[in-house]
Design a protein around this motif. Structure first.
Motif, PDB file in Angstrom:
ATOM      1  N   PHE A 153       0.833  -1.211   0.000  1.00  0.00           N
ATOM      2  CA  PHE A 153       0.000   0.000   0.000  1.00  0.00           C
ATOM      3  C   PHE A 153       0.866   1.258   0.000  1.00  0.00           C
ATOM      4  N   ILE A 154       1.866   1.305   0.863  1.00  0.00           N
ATOM      5  CA  ILE A 154       2.750   2.480   0.933  1.00  0.00           C
ATOM      6  C   ILE A 154       3.531   2.630  -0.368  1.00  0.00           C
ATOM      7  N   GLN A 155       4.010   1.509  -0.922  1.00  0.00           N
ATOM      8  CA  GLN A 155       4.751   1.575  -2.175  1.00  0.00           C
ATOM      9  C   GLN A 155       3.863   2.104  -3.302  1.00  0.00           C
ATOM     10  N   ALA A 156       2.604   1.686  -3.341  1.00  0.00           N
ATOM     11  CA  ALA A 156       1.682   2.167  -4.377  1.00  0.00           C
ATOM     12  C   ALA A 156       1.448   3.668  -4.235  1.00  0.00           C
ATOM     13  N   ILE A 157       1.259   4.129  -3.017  1.00  0.00           N
ATOM     14  CA  ILE A 157       1.047   5.564  -2.801  1.00  0.00           C
ATOM     15  C   ILE A 157       2.307   6.349  -3.178  1.00  0.00           C
ATOM     16  N   LEU A 158       3.472   5.832  -2.786  1.00  0.00           N
ATOM     17  CA  LEU A 158       4.718   6.514  -3.138  1.00  0.00           C
ATOM     18  C   LEU A 158       4.926   6.570  -4.646  1.00  0.00           C
ATOM     19  N   SER A 159       4.439   5.571  -5.373  1.00  0.00           N
ATOM     20  CA  SER A 159       4.609   5.574  -6.826  1.00  0.00           C
ATOM     21  C   SER A 159       3.833   6.722  -7.470  1.00  0.00           C
ATOM     22  N   TRP A 160       2.790   7.196  -6.806  1.00  0.00           N
ATOM     23  CA  TRP A 160       2.023   8.308  -7.346  1.00  0.00           C
ATOM     24  C   TRP A 160       2.790   9.622  -7.243  1.00  0.00           C
ATOM     25  N   ILE A 161       3.615   9.763  -6.211  1.00  0.00           N
ATOM     26  CA  ILE A 161       4.345  11.015  -6.031  1.00  0.00           C
ATOM     27  C   ILE A 161       5.763  10.936  -6.570  1.00  0.00           C
ATOM     28  N   ASN A 162       6.154   9.747  -7.038  1.00  0.00           N
ATOM     29  CA  ASN A 162       7.449   9.523  -7.671  1.00  0.00           C
ATOM     30  C   ASN A 162       8.610  10.051  -6.821  1.00  0.00           C
ATOM     31  N   PRO A 163       8.884   9.407  -5.672  1.00  0.00           N
ATOM     32  CA  PRO A 163       9.967   9.869  -4.810  1.00  0.00           C
ATOM     33  C   PRO A 163      11.330   9.544  -5.412  1.00  0.00           C
ATOM     34  N   ASP A 164      12.347  10.097  -4.821  1.00  0.00           N
ATOM     35  CA  ASP A 164      13.718   9.824  -5.232  1.00  0.00           C
ATOM     36  C   ASP A 164      13.955   8.316  -5.174  1.00  0.00           C
ATOM     37  N   PRO A 165      14.402   7.683  -6.272  1.00  0.00           N
ATOM     38  CA  PRO A 165      14.611   6.227  -6.244  1.00  0.00           C
ATOM     39  C   PRO A 165      15.702   5.796  -5.267  1.00  0.00           C
ATOM     40  N   HIS A 166      16.514   6.726  -4.830  1.00  0.00           N
ATOM     41  CA  HIS A 166      17.571   6.405  -3.876  1.00  0.00           C
ATOM     42  C   HIS A 166      17.122   6.597  -2.434  1.00  0.00           C
ATOM     43  N   ASN A 167      15.851   6.962  -2.245  1.00  0.00           N
ATOM     44  CA  ASN A 167      15.296   7.115  -0.919  1.00  0.00           C
ATOM     45  C   ASN A 167      15.347   5.766  -0.209  1.00  0.00           C
ATOM     46  N   PRO A 168      15.820   5.727   1.042  1.00  0.00           N
ATOM     47  CA  PRO A 168      15.940   4.450   1.751  1.00  0.00           C
ATOM     48  C   PRO A 168      14.621   3.682   1.880  1.00  0.00           C
ATOM     49  N   VAL A 169      13.528   4.399   2.034  1.00  0.00           N
ATOM     50  CA  VAL A 169      12.233   3.742   2.170  1.00  0.00           C
ATOM     51  C   VAL A 169      11.850   3.050   0.862  1.00  0.00           C
ATOM     52  N   SER A 170      12.056   3.732  -0.259  1.00  0.00           N
ATOM     53  CA  SER A 170      11.688   3.153  -1.560  1.00  0.00           C
ATOM     54  C   SER A 170      12.441   1.865  -1.832  1.00  0.00           C
ATOM     55  N   GLY A 171      13.729   1.868  -1.555  1.00  0.00           N
ATOM     56  CA  GLY A 171      14.529   0.670  -1.799  1.00  0.00           C
ATOM     57  C   GLY A 171      14.088  -0.510  -0.960  1.00  0.00           C
ATOM     58  N   LEU A 172      13.825  -0.261   0.309  1.00  0.00           N
ATOM     59  CA  LEU A 172      13.376  -1.356   1.178  1.00  0.00           C
ATOM     60  C   LEU A 172      11.999  -1.864   0.778  1.00  0.00           C
ATOM     61  N   LEU A 173      11.109  -0.954   0.419  1.00  0.00           N
ATOM     62  CA  LEU A 173       9.777  -1.380   0.002  1.00  0.00           C
ATOM     63  C   LEU A 173       9.838  -2.229  -1.263  1.00  0.00           C
ATOM     64  N   ARG A 174      10.683  -1.824  -2.219  1.00  0.00           N
ATOM     65  CA  ARG A 174      10.836  -2.630  -3.441  1.00  0.00           C
ATOM     66  C   ARG A 174      11.354  -4.026  -3.104  1.00  0.00           C
ATOM     67  N   SER A 175      12.350  -4.089  -2.234  1.00  0.00           N
ATOM     68  CA  SER A 175      12.913  -5.391  -1.857  1.00  0.00           C
ATOM     69  C   SER A 175      11.888  -6.247  -1.123  1.00  0.00           C
ATOM     70  N   LEU A 176      11.144  -5.633  -0.225  1.00  0.00           N
ATOM     71  CA  LEU A 176      10.193  -6.370   0.600  1.00  0.00           C
ATOM     72  C   LEU A 176       8.994  -6.865  -0.207  1.00  0.00           C
ATOM     73  N   THR A 177       8.513  -6.047  -1.130  1.00  0.00           N
ATOM     74  CA  THR A 177       7.299  -6.410  -1.865  1.00  0.00           C
ATOM     75  C   THR A 177       7.569  -7.236  -3.120  1.00  0.00           C
ATOM     76  N   ALA A 178       8.800  -7.300  -3.561  1.00  0.00           N
ATOM     77  CA  ALA A 178       9.117  -8.031  -4.795  1.00  0.00           C
ATOM     78  C   ALA A 178       8.649  -9.486  -4.773  1.00  0.00           C
ATOM     79  N   PRO A 179       8.855 -10.242  -3.692  1.00  0.00           N
ATOM     80  CA  PRO A 179       8.394 -11.646  -3.718  1.00  0.00           C
ATOM     81  C   PRO A 179       6.882 -11.797  -3.876  1.00  0.00           C
ATOM     82  N   VAL A 180       6.121 -10.789  -3.499  1.00  0.00           N
ATOM     83  CA  VAL A 180       4.669 -10.855  -3.641  1.00  0.00           C
ATOM     84  C   VAL A 180       4.237 -10.299  -5.005  1.00  0.00           C
ATOM     85  N   LEU A 181       4.842  -9.197  -5.424  1.00  0.00           N
ATOM     86  CA  LEU A 181       4.397  -8.532  -6.651  1.00  0.00           C
ATOM     87  C   LEU A 181       4.907  -9.188  -7.929  1.00  0.00           C
TER      88      LEU A 181
END
Length: 183
Positions: free
Chosen positions: A117-145
């Motif tokens: 949910f947080i990753q989807a919301i962040l994708s709407w505002i297009n945060p810095d791809p180097h943001n620590p939160v974005s990287g962790l969310l991508r890693s965490l959600t990848a096995p599901v998505l």
């Protein structure tokens, strides 16, 4: 158990926060998230002492940190025992084990739901791809998505896989609740 009791509320929240941090450590290790990420470092430092002790007793298996998972489950059992004691309830050991396993599974699913949910919301505002939160969310959600994306590709720039994954996770959560209610 009386949920209106402020002591029960406080104990429940404090345990749940620490158990969630413990499970995040386990999940981030399992998915191979960036260990040097500042958020990862916080999680590791917040859980280092109990995990260090638990690893002396419980070895990992095939790269899976069983000590952290068993520690999270033990914390859930302790939380339930304390809350039941405060509430004046005397459940059986089997009852605590079943409730503890349910709580563990539910919390893991909730972590994935919130992360997607947080990753989807962040994708709407297009945060810095180097943001620590974005990287962790991508890693965490990848096995599901990733498995969902194999069946539902991006359509016209719209990635519907988070919606499908969220519905799937919520279905699984309700199915598990139904199964545990039968037990």
């Amino acid at each position: 158990m009386n949920q209106d009791n402020p002591i029960i509320f406080l104990i429940d929240v404090l345990f749940d926060i620490y158990i969630a941090i413990m499970l995040l450590r386990f999940l981030l290790q399992t998915v191979g998230a960036d260990f040097y990420n500042p958020i990862s470092q916080f999680i590791v430092k917040a859980t280092q002492k109990p995990v260090f002790i638990a690893r002396r007793l419980i070895p990992g298996v095939r790269g899976i940190d069983l000590a952290t998972l068993v520690l999270a489950l033990a914390l859930i059992f302790i939380k339930l025992t304390v809350l039941y004691a405060i509430g004046g309830i005397q459940p059986s050991i089997a009852g605590i084990v079943i409730q503890g396993l349910y709580d563990l599974i539910q919390l893991v699913i909730d972590i994935f739901i919130f992360a997607i949910f947080i990753q989807a919301i962040l994708s709407w505002i297009n945060p810095d791809p180097h943001n620590p939160v974005s990287g962790l969310l991508r890693s965490l959600t990848a096995p599901v998505l990733q498995p969902v994306r194999k069946f539902i590709p991006s359509m016209g720039g719209m990635d519907l896989s988070p919606i499908v994954a969220l519905v799937g996770l919520m279905f699984i959560k309700r199915l598990i609740l139904y199964i545990f209610q039968i037990l």
